[in-house]
Design a protein around this motif. Structure first.
Motif, mmCIF file in Angstrom:
data_model
loop_
_atom_site.group_PDB
_atom_site.id
_atom_site.type_symbol
_atom_site.label_atom_id
_atom_site.label_comp_id
_atom_site.label_asym_id
_atom_site.label_seq_id
_atom_site.Cartn_x
_atom_site.Cartn_y
_atom_site.Cartn_z
ATOM 1 N N ALA A 1 12.771 39.705 2.770
ATOM 2 C CA ALA A 1 12.442 40.308 4.060
ATOM 3 C C ALA A 1 11.987 41.750 3.899
ATOM 4 C CB ALA A 1 13.654 40.239 4.987
ATOM 5 N N SER A 2 12.639 42.497 3.007
ATOM 6 C CA SER A 2 12.225 43.883 2.777
ATOM 7 C C SER A 2 10.834 43.941 2.159
ATOM 8 C CB SER A 2 13.234 44.593 1.875
ATOM 9 O OG SER A 2 13.179 44.110 0.538
ATOM 10 N N VAL A 3 10.522 42.971 1.304
ATOM 11 C CA VAL A 3 9.176 42.884 0.731
ATOM 12 C C VAL A 3 8.142 42.650 1.833
ATOM 13 C CG1 VAL A 3 7.675 41.412 -0.670
ATOM 14 C CG2 VAL A 3 9.865 42.181 -1.585
ATOM 15 N N LEU A 4 8.459 41.758 2.760
ATOM 16 C CA LEU A 4 7.530 41.455 3.848
ATOM 17 C C LEU A 4 7.297 42.675 4.734
ATOM 18 C CD1 LEU A 4 8.784 37.895 4.853
ATOM 19 C CD2 LEU A 4 6.661 38.467 3.663
ATOM 20 N N VAL A 5 8.353 43.442 4.998
ATOM 21 C CA VAL A 5 8.208 44.657 5.797
ATOM 22 C C VAL A 5 7.264 45.635 5.104
ATOM 23 C CG1 VAL A 5 9.412 46.704 6.644
ATOM 24 C CG2 VAL A 5 10.430 44.452 6.953
ATOM 25 N N THR A 6 7.451 45.822 3.813
ATOM 26 C CA THR A 6 6.584 46.722 3.052
ATOM 27 C C THR A 6 5.148 46.225 3.052
ATOM 28 O OG1 THR A 6 8.470 47.248 1.617
ATOM 29 C CG2 THR A 6 6.285 47.882 0.840
ATOM 30 N N GLU A 7 4.972 44.925 2.913
ATOM 31 C CA GLU A 7 3.617 44.370 2.883
ATOM 32 C C GLU A 7 2.908 44.545 4.214
ATOM 33 O OE1 GLU A 7 4.254 40.872 -0.473
ATOM 34 O OE2 GLU A 7 3.840 40.338 1.595
ATOM 35 N N VAL A 8 3.629 44.432 5.319
ATOM 36 C CA VAL A 8 3.014 44.658 6.629
ATOM 37 C C VAL A 8 2.452 46.072 6.707
ATOM 38 C CG1 VAL A 8 3.490 44.915 9.098
ATOM 39 C CG2 VAL A 8 4.376 42.929 7.863
ATOM 40 N N LEU A 9 3.232 47.045 6.248
ATOM 41 C CA LEU A 9 2.764 48.428 6.239
ATOM 42 C C LEU A 9 1.558 48.592 5.320
ATOM 43 C CD1 LEU A 9 6.221 50.269 6.117
ATOM 44 C CD2 LEU A 9 4.784 49.812 8.109
ATOM 45 N N GLN A 10 1.597 47.938 4.148
ATOM 46 C CA GLN A 10 0.467 48.005 3.220
ATOM 47 C C GLN A 10 -0.800 47.433 3.846
ATOM 48 O OE1 GLN A 10 2.597 45.887 -0.022
ATOM 49 N NE2 GLN A 10 1.607 47.383 -1.355
ATOM 50 N N VAL A 11 -0.683 46.256 4.438
ATOM 51 C CA VAL A 11 -1.852 45.581 5.026
ATOM 52 C C VAL A 11 -2.454 46.436 6.137
ATOM 53 C CG1 VAL A 11 -2.574 43.590 6.390
ATOM 54 C CG2 VAL A 11 -1.133 43.265 4.380
ATOM 55 N N ILE A 12 -1.610 47.021 6.978
ATOM 56 C CA ILE A 12 -2.121 47.864 8.060
ATOM 57 C C ILE A 12 -2.872 49.057 7.494
ATOM 58 C CG2 ILE A 12 -1.450 49.386 9.954
ATOM 59 C CD1 ILE A 12 0.868 47.471 10.522
ATOM 60 N N LEU A 13 -2.261 49.742 6.512
ATOM 61 C CA LEU A 13 -2.891 50.929 5.922
ATOM 62 C C LEU A 13 -4.217 50.587 5.254
ATOM 63 C CD1 LEU A 13 -2.864 53.896 5.008
ATOM 64 C CD2 LEU A 13 -1.520 53.188 3.013
ATOM 65 N N LEU A 14 -4.216 49.551 4.418
ATOM 66 C CA LEU A 14 -5.433 49.185 3.690
ATOM 67 C C LEU A 14 -6.514 48.670 4.633
ATOM 68 C CD1 LEU A 14 -3.817 47.431 0.588
ATOM 69 C CD2 LEU A 14 -4.983 49.651 0.632
ATOM 70 N N THR A 15 -6.131 47.974 5.685
ATOM 71 C CA THR A 15 -7.113 47.478 6.651
ATOM 72 C C THR A 15 -7.782 48.648 7.370
ATOM 73 O OG1 THR A 15 -5.893 45.415 6.993
ATOM 74 C CG2 THR A 15 -7.443 46.074 8.710
ATOM 75 N N VAL A 16 -6.997 49.635 7.786
ATOM 76 C CA VAL A 16 -7.562 50.799 8.464
ATOM 77 C C VAL A 16 -8.535 51.536 7.541
ATOM 78 C CG1 VAL A 16 -7.009 53.078 9.405
ATOM 79 C CG2 VAL A 16 -5.621 51.092 10.044
ATOM 80 N N ILE A 17 -8.147 51.725 6.277
ATOM 81 C CA ILE A 17 -9.022 52.425 5.332
ATOM 82 C C ILE A 17 -10.290 51.616 5.075
ATOM 83 C CG2 ILE A 17 -9.219 53.213 2.940
ATOM 84 C CD1 ILE A 17 -6.243 53.881 3.044
ATOM 85 N N ALA A 18 -10.147 50.295 4.885
ATOM 86 C CA ALA A 18 -11.316 49.454 4.635
ATOM 87 C C ALA A 18 -12.266 49.462 5.829
ATOM 88 C CB ALA A 18 -10.865 48.031 4.320
#
Length: 257
Positions: free
Chosen positions: A119-136
């Motif tokens: 679950a902690s991995v999934l939380v971190t991945e959500v933050l990663q996906v949001i950040l990388l999507t905004v930058i892309a």
């Protein structure tokens, strides 16, 4: 509960299981986000790679904008860095220092601890996906395709890499896990279709590398987000096999001491 005199007294016993798992997951997520080395691996490196290779013509990514090819691969890399590399290293050293042994003696069952880590991995991945999507998107990315297919790919990719990371952390010494996890990260970064297209490795190499979980995840995301494909069943099947094998092997061979 209350006594005969009307005063309150504590009620002994463990908290409800969902609450224990949620508390442990929140703790794991905070520890991960406070770790500078893990943040470098999970956030800074994927972001730098996305910006660098999208802005500078270093690798031939084929027709179209470079960011359209790179963004799905960098998302796959982010999943691998968190679910596999970061989790393997953190869990390996927790095992070495006896943290897992002590947690295993708590009211939280061992499968509950692994659930909290996932679950902690999934939380971190959500933050990663949001950040990388905004930058892309800022770099000109134009994603398309079915969001449900993207979500399924990310979930299966997380399960596959999480199983492999826990297997490594539970069978190797912490120092060996640190070296092996970083080496695998670098090798799959180069040969997993993240930045360099798999067709650059020749026909035989392409077929072999295509069976790797990072290749299946990056190619599946690219088919959907870049080419607008439907459900990439072949890539989903590869990820499902890796997830089942990795999680089953981790459950069988994981050593808590």
């Amino acid at each position: 509960m209350t006594t005969a005199s009307g005063t309150y007294a504590p009620k002994p016993g463990a908290a409800p299981l969902p609450r224990m798992i949620a508390a442990q997951a929140a703790l794991e997520a905070r520890m991960l986000l406070r770790n500078g080395e893990q943040l470098l691996l999970t956030v800074v490196i994927p972001t730098l790679l996305l910006v660098l290779f999208s802005s500078v013509d270093i690798v031939d990514t084929g027709r179209g904008k470079a960011v359209d090819f790179l963004a799905p691969g960098i998302l796959a890399l982010a999943v691998m860095s968190t679910a596999f590399t970061g989790q393997a290293i953190a869990t390996g050293f927790e095992r070495r220092y006896g943290v897992l042994k002590r947690l295993a003696a708590s009211p939280l069952p061992r499968w509950g601890l692994m659930t909290a880590k996932t679950a902690s991995v999934l939380v971190t991945e959500v933050l990663q996906v949001i950040l990388l999507t905004v930058i892309a998107l800022a770099l000109g990315w134009s994603p398309q395709g079915n969001p449900a297919a993207v979500l399924l790919l990310l979930v299966l990719g997380t399960a596959a890499f999480s199983g492999l990371g826990l297997l490594m952390a539970g069978t190797l010494k912490a120092e060996a896990t640190l070296a092996a996890a970083n080496l695998v990260f670098l090798l799959l970064l180069v040969g997993g279709g993240v930045i360099v297209p798999l067709d650059k490795f020749g026909s035989a190499g392409q077929h072999i590398l295509g069976l790797l979980p990072i290749s299946a995840l990056s190619d599946g995301l690219r088919d959907v987000l870049q080419h607008g494909a439907g459900m990439p069943w072949g890539d989903l099947g590869i990820l499902a096999v890796w997830a089942v094998v990795g999680l089953a092997a981790a459950g069988k061979f994981f050593r808590w001491e």
